[in-house]
Design a protein around this motif. Structure first.
Motif, PDB file in Angstrom:
ATOM      1  N   SER A 152     -41.863   2.885 -13.366  1.00 33.37           N
ATOM      2  CA  SER A 152     -43.272   2.715 -13.709  1.00 33.37           C
ATOM      3  C   SER A 152     -43.953   1.759 -12.727  1.00 33.37           C
ATOM      4  N   ALA A 153     -44.810   2.304 -11.864  1.00 37.91           N
ATOM      5  CA  ALA A 153     -45.562   1.456 -10.934  1.00 37.91           C
ATOM      6  C   ALA A 153     -46.539   0.563 -11.694  1.00 37.91           C
ATOM      7  N   GLU A 154     -47.121   1.089 -12.784  1.00 34.57           N
ATOM      8  CA  GLU A 154     -48.052   0.288 -13.583  1.00 34.57           C
ATOM      9  C   GLU A 154     -47.370  -0.950 -14.141  1.00 34.57           C
ATOM     10  N   ALA A 155     -46.116  -0.777 -14.597  1.00 34.29           N
ATOM     11  CA  ALA A 155     -45.373  -1.914 -15.147  1.00 34.29           C
ATOM     12  C   ALA A 155     -45.110  -2.955 -14.068  1.00 34.29           C
ATOM     13  N   ASP A 156     -44.718  -2.508 -12.884  1.00 34.57           N
ATOM     14  CA  ASP A 156     -44.464  -3.447 -11.786  1.00 34.57           C
ATOM     15  C   ASP A 156     -45.734  -4.204 -11.406  1.00 34.57           C
ATOM     16  N   MET A 157     -46.862  -3.500 -11.385  1.00 32.49           N
ATOM     17  CA  MET A 157     -48.110  -4.139 -11.004  1.00 32.49           C
ATOM     18  C   MET A 157     -48.521  -5.177 -12.051  1.00 32.49           C
ATOM     19  N   VAL A 180     -45.808  -0.530  -5.076  1.00 38.67           N
ATOM     20  CA  VAL A 180     -46.205   0.305  -3.935  1.00 38.67           C
ATOM     21  C   VAL A 180     -45.142   1.365  -3.659  1.00 38.67           C
ATOM     22  N   LYS A 181     -43.885   0.967  -3.744  1.00 40.27           N
ATOM     23  CA  LYS A 181     -42.785   1.908  -3.500  1.00 40.27           C
ATOM     24  C   LYS A 181     -42.762   2.998  -4.564  1.00 40.27           C
ATOM     25  N   ALA A 182     -43.023   2.597  -5.819  1.00 41.67           N
ATOM     26  CA  ALA A 182     -42.971   3.557  -6.924  1.00 41.67           C
ATOM     27  C   ALA A 182     -44.137   4.543  -6.876  1.00 41.67           C
ATOM     28  N   ASP A 183     -45.331   4.053  -6.515  1.00 42.72           N
ATOM     29  CA  ASP A 183     -46.496   4.939  -6.486  1.00 42.72           C
ATOM     30  C   ASP A 183     -47.542   4.393  -5.521  1.00 42.72           C
ATOM     31  N   PRO A 184     -47.475   4.791  -4.260  1.00 36.84           N
ATOM     32  CA  PRO A 184     -48.423   4.269  -3.261  1.00 36.84           C
ATOM     33  C   PRO A 184     -49.855   4.742  -3.466  1.00 36.84           C
ATOM     34  N   ARG A 185     -50.080   5.685  -4.378  1.00 35.32           N
ATOM     35  CA  ARG A 185     -51.432   6.177  -4.654  1.00 35.32           C
ATOM     36  C   ARG A 185     -52.073   5.489  -5.860  1.00 35.32           C
ATOM     37  N   LEU A 186     -51.360   4.586  -6.501  1.00 31.69           N
ATOM     38  CA  LEU A 186     -51.886   3.921  -7.692  1.00 31.69           C
ATOM     39  C   LEU A 186     -53.088   3.057  -7.327  1.00 31.69           C
ATOM     40  N   PRO A 187     -54.237   3.232  -7.993  1.00 34.16           N
ATOM     41  CA  PRO A 187     -55.413   2.411  -7.677  1.00 34.16           C
ATOM     42  C   PRO A 187     -55.114   0.921  -7.761  1.00 34.16           C
ATOM     43  N   GLU A 188     -55.592   0.176  -6.802  1.00 32.48           N
ATOM     44  CA  GLU A 188     -55.503  -1.287  -6.713  1.00 32.48           C
ATOM     45  C   GLU A 188     -54.157  -1.801  -6.220  1.00 32.48           C
ATOM     46  N   SER A 208     -52.586  -4.107   6.845  1.00 32.95           N
ATOM     47  CA  SER A 208     -51.999  -2.782   6.578  1.00 32.95           C
ATOM     48  C   SER A 208     -52.243  -2.361   5.142  1.00 32.95           C
ATOM     49  N   GLU A 209     -52.094  -3.316   4.222  1.00 34.41           N
ATOM     50  CA  GLU A 209     -52.282  -2.995   2.809  1.00 34.41           C
ATOM     51  C   GLU A 209     -53.748  -2.728   2.473  1.00 34.41           C
ATOM     52  N   PHE A 210     -54.663  -3.515   3.037  1.00 37.00           N
ATOM     53  CA  PHE A 210     -56.084  -3.268   2.785  1.00 37.00           C
ATOM     54  C   PHE A 210     -56.491  -1.894   3.334  1.00 37.00           C
ATOM     55  N   ASN A 211     -55.973  -1.543   4.513  1.00 40.31           N
ATOM     56  CA  ASN A 211     -56.264  -0.226   5.069  1.00 40.31           C
ATOM     57  C   ASN A 211     -55.693   0.885   4.190  1.00 40.31           C
ATOM     58  N   ALA A 212     -54.515   0.645   3.607  1.00 40.80           N
ATOM     59  CA  ALA A 212     -53.915   1.652   2.723  1.00 40.80           C
ATOM     60  C   ALA A 212     -54.751   1.828   1.457  1.00 40.80           C
ATOM     61  N   GLU A 213     -55.292   0.715   0.940  1.00 38.55           N
ATOM     62  CA  GLU A 213     -56.159   0.816  -0.246  1.00 38.55           C
ATOM     63  C   GLU A 213     -57.424   1.599   0.097  1.00 38.55           C
ATOM     64  N   LEU A 214     -57.983   1.336   1.268  1.00 34.76           N
ATOM     65  CA  LEU A 214     -59.193   2.042   1.679  1.00 34.76           C
ATOM     66  C   LEU A 214     -58.921   3.523   1.954  1.00 34.76           C
ATOM     67  N   ALA A 215     -57.699   3.849   2.354  1.00 28.37           N
ATOM     68  CA  ALA A 215     -57.343   5.261   2.509  1.00 28.37           C
ATOM     69  C   ALA A 215     -57.341   5.960   1.156  1.00 28.37           C
ATOM     70  N   ASN A 216     -56.901   5.232   0.121  1.00 33.32           N
ATOM     71  CA  ASN A 216     -56.935   5.773  -1.242  1.00 33.32           C
ATOM     72  C   ASN A 216     -58.340   5.771  -1.816  1.00 33.32           C
ATOM     73  N   ASN A 217     -59.107   4.720  -1.521  1.00 33.57           N
ATOM     74  CA  ASN A 217     -60.453   4.558  -2.082  1.00 33.57           C
ATOM     75  C   ASN A 217     -61.364   3.945  -1.029  1.00 33.57           C
ATOM     76  N   PRO A 218     -62.073   4.777  -0.268  1.00 33.47           N
ATOM     77  CA  PRO A 218     -62.929   4.261   0.811  1.00 33.47           C
ATOM     78  C   PRO A 218     -64.051   3.345   0.332  1.00 33.47           C
ATOM     79  N   ASN A 219     -64.354   3.353  -0.958  1.00 41.15           N
ATOM     80  CA  ASN A 219     -65.443   2.531  -1.492  1.00 41.15           C
ATOM     81  C   ASN A 219     -64.962   1.208  -2.087  1.00 41.15           C
ATOM     82  N   HIS A 220     -63.734   0.821  -1.829  1.00 46.70           N
ATOM     83  CA  HIS A 220     -63.189  -0.424  -2.371  1.00 46.70           C
ATOM     84  C   HIS A 220     -63.754  -1.603  -1.567  1.00 46.70           C
ATOM     85  N   VAL A 221     -64.780  -2.247  -2.121  1.00 44.83           N
ATOM     86  CA  VAL A 221     -65.491  -3.286  -1.378  1.00 44.83           C
ATOM     87  C   VAL A 221     -64.592  -4.483  -1.098  1.00 44.83           C
TER      88      VAL A 221
END
Length: 346
Positions: A152-157, A180-188, A208-221
């Motif tokens: 569970s990526a949610e549990a780890d987060m 991140v390893k469990a679910d790299p597409r998980l929001p936030e 690298s991580e901020f760029n990965a978040e923006l790849a998932n959500n380009p509107n993440h201010v």
């Protein structure tokens, strides 16, 4: 037929109960609420009626009134009634909807104890504990969630946010890496790891991580703000500037973006533009020491010594803000601009 009976001279609650049920099934919740209230006025000790009223109120997002109705129903049901667990969940969710997380948690704990296989219920409980800063509760629920779903990526987060709340940033980073390893597409998830790395001055990996978040959500201010700041921290103003200018065009209320742009403009000789940006930062976050210190330096370089001394005095009167915890940054109501330590620390 039920409406006709409800209009008779000697009405009973029965027609209103049926009208309430029919209207609720049609998702006409206001009509259902009115019918249930008429029935309750005639039959106030009916636990099922109060539960149905609470459900109609809950489904119409009237959470405070729903909670009161559920509380009344809970007192009327026998202690061993199977409806008690359902009411505990509903009470927990009503207070959750009101953002009364500390009040929601005990109800959700009771319900979860009676339903050991319910992962979704534990996820809501963990969030309630997290947002009411009951970090040990989050870690206890985390262990239960892992038994139900070891990946569970949610549990780890959630566990990472709890570790950060307990001031264990290395433990928090480890948990976020697992998420991140469990679910790299998980929001936030990438933003959370990036922010933790940013607080530890591990800027290259944070980028690298901020760029990965923006790849998932380009509107993440927030990811964009800290991406720009991380580039500036690594003396890459050419990379930082377009990112930060994009932030201020999207959301002009972000003080850190204005401060960083002020620093970049000042260093490139654009004093007027730098002053505009730093004054905006000071207006948005007047309690931020770094803004006043940078403004003082800028005024001094412009020969405006009296204004410079005033800004230095403000900076001396303020305590340097600590990095805010990840809970604040990832809260739905979080403001990007509040008080992270910027790149201009004296």
């Amino acid at each position: 037929m039920w409406r006709i009976l409800g209009q008779s001279k000697s009405p009973s609650p029965e027609p209103y109960i049926h009208i309430g049920l029919l209207e609720a099934r049609l998702e006409h919740y206001n009509e259902a609420i009115a019918a249930y209230r008429k029935a309750i006025a005639m039959q106030p000790a009916d636990a099922a009626l109060r539960l149905n009223l609470g459900l109609a109120l809950f489904k119409s997002s009237q959470f405070a009134e729903a909670a009161r109705s559920f509380e009344s129903a809970r007192k009327l049901f026998p202690p061993d009634s199977p409806d008690i667990q359902r009411i505990d969940i509903l009470l927990g969710m009503a207070h959750y909807g009101l953002r009364e997380y500390a009040t929601a948690a005990p109800y959700l704990k009771k319900a979860a104890a009676k339903d050991p296989q319910n992962l979704e219920l534990r996820l809501v409980l963990a969030h309630s504990c997290l947002w009411s800063k009951q970090y040990q509760c989050v870690l206890d629920v985390y262990r239960e969630m892992l038994l139900l779903n070891p990946d569970s990526a949610e549990a780890d987060m959630l566990a990472g946010e709890a570790q950060d709340g307990l001031k264990n940033r290395s433990g928090a980073i480890e948990q976020f890496r697992a998420a991140v390893k469990a679910d790299p597409r998980l929001p936030e998830v990438h933003f959370g790891l990036g922010y933790l790395l940013w607080t530890q001055h591990q800027y290259e990996e944070a980028v690298s991580e901020f760029n990965a978040e923006l790849a998932n959500n380009p509107n993440h201010v927030q990811a964009r703000v800290y991406l720009g700041d991380a580039h500036l921290q690594m003396s890459r103003p050419d990379l930082a500037q377009p990112v930060l200018e994009d932030v201020t065009s999207r959301d002009p209320s972000v003080w850190l973006a204005h401060l960083d742009l002020g620093i970049i403009y000042a260093d490139s000789g654009r004093q007027k533009d730098a002053l505009t940006e730093m004054q905006k930062a000071a207006s948005i976050a007047p309690g931020e020491v770094n803004t006043h210190w940078r403004l003082g330096k800028l005024y001094r370089s412009m020969g405006r010594n009296e204004e410079a001394q005033a800004e230095f005095a403000k900076a001396r009167s303020l305590h340097t803000a600590e990095d805010q915890d990840l809970l604040h940054k990832m809260s739905p109501a979080a403001a990007v601009a509040d008080k992270p330590t910027g790149p201009g620390s004296p």
